[in-house]
Scaffold this motif. Structure first.
Motif, short mmCIF file in Angstrom:
data_model
loop_
_atom_site.label_atom_id
_atom_site.label_comp_id
_atom_site.label_asym_id
_atom_site.label_seq_id
_atom_site.Cartn_x
_atom_site.Cartn_y
_atom_site.Cartn_z
N MET A 1 0.83 -1.18 0.00
CA MET A 1 0.00 0.00 0.00
C MET A 1 0.88 1.24 0.00
SD MET A 1 -3.48 -0.45 1.04
CE MET A 1 -4.32 -1.98 1.05
N SER A 2 0.32 2.34 -0.45
CA SER A 2 1.08 3.58 -0.40
C SER A 2 1.11 4.10 1.03
CB SER A 2 0.45 4.61 -1.34
OG SER A 2 -0.86 4.90 -0.94
N ASP A 3 2.00 5.04 1.27
CA ASP A 3 2.13 5.59 2.61
C ASP A 3 0.80 6.21 3.03
OD1 ASP A 3 4.74 4.82 2.50
OD2 ASP A 3 5.46 6.76 1.82
N PRO A 4 0.37 5.97 4.27
CA PRO A 4 -0.93 6.42 4.72
C PRO A 4 -1.07 7.93 4.83
CG PRO A 4 0.29 5.43 6.53
CD PRO A 4 1.09 5.23 5.29
N VAL A 5 0.02 8.68 4.86
CA VAL A 5 -0.08 10.12 5.02
C VAL A 5 -0.47 10.84 3.74
CG1 VAL A 5 1.52 10.25 6.96
CG2 VAL A 5 2.40 10.41 4.65
N PHE A 6 -0.37 10.18 2.60
CA PHE A 6 -0.67 10.86 1.34
C PHE A 6 -1.33 9.90 0.36
CE2 PHE A 6 0.46 12.50 -2.88
CZ PHE A 6 -0.04 13.78 -2.76
N CYS A 11 -3.11 9.75 -8.88
CA CYS A 11 -1.94 8.88 -9.03
C CYS A 11 -2.40 7.47 -9.36
CB CYS A 11 -1.14 8.89 -7.72
SG CYS A 11 0.19 7.67 -7.67
N PRO A 12 -1.93 6.91 -10.48
CA PRO A 12 -2.34 5.55 -10.85
C PRO A 12 -1.92 4.50 -9.83
CG PRO A 12 -1.01 6.56 -12.61
CD PRO A 12 -1.06 7.53 -11.47
N LEU A 18 -1.20 0.23 -5.08
CA LEU A 18 0.14 -0.33 -5.20
C LEU A 18 1.06 0.25 -4.13
CD1 LEU A 18 0.56 -0.20 -9.07
CD2 LEU A 18 -0.04 -2.17 -7.65
N ASP A 19 1.98 -0.55 -3.64
CA ASP A 19 2.93 -0.14 -2.64
C ASP A 19 3.96 0.78 -3.29
OD1 ASP A 19 4.42 0.05 -0.31
OD2 ASP A 19 5.47 -1.84 -0.65
N HIS A 20 3.94 2.07 -2.91
CA HIS A 20 4.85 3.04 -3.52
C HIS A 20 4.98 4.26 -2.62
CE1 HIS A 20 0.97 4.74 -4.51
NE2 HIS A 20 1.57 5.87 -4.84
N CYS A 21 5.91 5.15 -3.00
CA CYS A 21 6.13 6.39 -2.27
C CYS A 21 6.23 7.52 -3.28
CB CYS A 21 7.41 6.29 -1.45
SG CYS A 21 7.81 7.80 -0.55
N HIS A 22 5.73 8.68 -2.92
CA HIS A 22 5.78 9.85 -3.81
C HIS A 22 7.07 10.65 -3.66
CE1 HIS A 22 1.30 9.28 -3.66
NE2 HIS A 22 1.60 9.14 -4.94
N GLY A 23 7.92 10.28 -2.70
CA GLY A 23 9.17 10.99 -2.49
C GLY A 23 10.25 10.53 -3.46
N THR A 24 11.39 11.20 -3.38
CA THR A 24 12.56 10.84 -4.16
C THR A 24 13.54 10.10 -3.27
OG1 THR A 24 12.30 12.79 -5.56
CG2 THR A 24 14.48 11.74 -5.54
#
Length: 73
Positions: A1-6, A11-12, A18-24
């Motif tokens: 899962m994506s991070d719960p804060v965002f 976002c597809p 899907l397990d991902h992060c929006h950071g770099t």
């Protein structure tokens, strides 16, 4: 899962749960990593669409200085 804060509905990866992060993900010269997103729960390459070397970060990184000193020695 994506991070719960965002969760970005545009976002597809979020929409697909899907397990991902929006950071770099920043990779240092000693191969340690850190994420620019304070809410990142796992700093793995697979979770990040953006992965950069620390020398590419604006303002540089202390790793850059360490490498230059060790190469000069």
């Amino acid at each position: 899962m994506s991070d719960p804060v965002f969760h970005d509905p545009a976002c597809p990866d979020c929409a697909g749960s899907l397990d991902h992060c929006h950071g770099t993900l920043v990779v240092h010269t000693d191969f340690t990593v850190e994420c620019t997103d304070a809410g990142c729960v796992l700093a793995h390459r697979e979770r990040h669409a953006l992965v950069v070397d620390c020398v590419a970060v604006a303002g540089g990184c202390s790793c850059e200085v360490s490498v230059a000193v060790s190469q000069a020695s």
